[in-house]
Design a protein around this motif. Structure first.
Motif: not given
Ligand SMILES: Nc1nc2c(ncn2[C@@H]2O[C@H](COP(=O)(O)OP(=O)(O)O)[C@@H](O)[C@H]2O)c(=O)[nH]1
Ligand SMILES: [Mg+2]
Length: 132
Positions: A17-23, A36-38, A124-125, A127-128
């Motif tokens: 969860p939260n890794v950025g799949k939906s983004t 997309v949600s934190s 992913n991410k 940048d962090k």
């Molecule tokens: N810093 C950073 N945040 C990201 C990146 N991709 C997604 N996020 C953030 O990570 C959080 C979870 O993203 P989401 O797509 O909902 O994740 P999912 O649960 O895997 O679908 C959101 O707040 C996004 O804005 C990235 O490449 N870098």
């Protein structure tokens, strides 16, 4: 002149969860089809987004994050990514480099590798990133 063969396939996007799949899927499609949600576990169903180009069509399947469950709902949520793996052509495994890998990472990779379906790892991410 022979036309290019039209290709079509399913791509399941999987990860914690939260890794950025939906983004990622929204970025591929150029529009917001998935929330997309934190807040983890916002995607509760396998949401499909279709990318159509002249010579191909990709059906992206967004899934709730897979994790080692502590309660019933989470356990059911794991069934959705698992079912989505049964019909896809390629798996996109998304890893979040802003967090260190945990037990769930191994669990997901074990599940994914059992399928025999080609896997593309998305880091992913960056940048962090705490890792690279
Ligand atoms: N810093 C950073 N945040 C990201 C990146 N991709 C997604 N996020 C953030 O990570 C959080 C979870 O993203 P989401 O797509 O909902 O994740 P999912 O649960 O895997 O679908 C959101 O707040 C996004 O804005 C990235 O490449 N870098
Ligand atoms: Mg999501």
């Amino acid at each position: 002149m022979a036309s290019k063969p039209f290709k079509c396939g399913f791509v399941t996007v999987i990860g914690r969860p939260n890794v950025g799949k939906s983004t990622l899927i929204n970025a591929f499609l150029g529009q917001k089809i998935s929330i997309v949600s934190s807040i983890p576990q916002t995607t509760r169903y396998a949401i499909k987004g279709i990318l159509t180009r002249d010579s191909y069509q990709i059906v992206f399947v967004d899934t709730p994050g897979m994790h080692i469950f502590k309660h019933r709902l989470a356990s059911k949520l794991n069934n959705i990514p698992r079912d989505s793996l049964s019909y896809c052509d390629v798996i996109l495994y998304v890893a979040d480099l802003s967090r260190f890998p945990v037990e769930e990472e191994e669990y997901i990779l074990r599940t994914v590798s059992k399928t025999g379906i080609p896997v593309i790892a998305v880091l992913n991410k960056i940048d962090k990133s705490k890792i690279i």
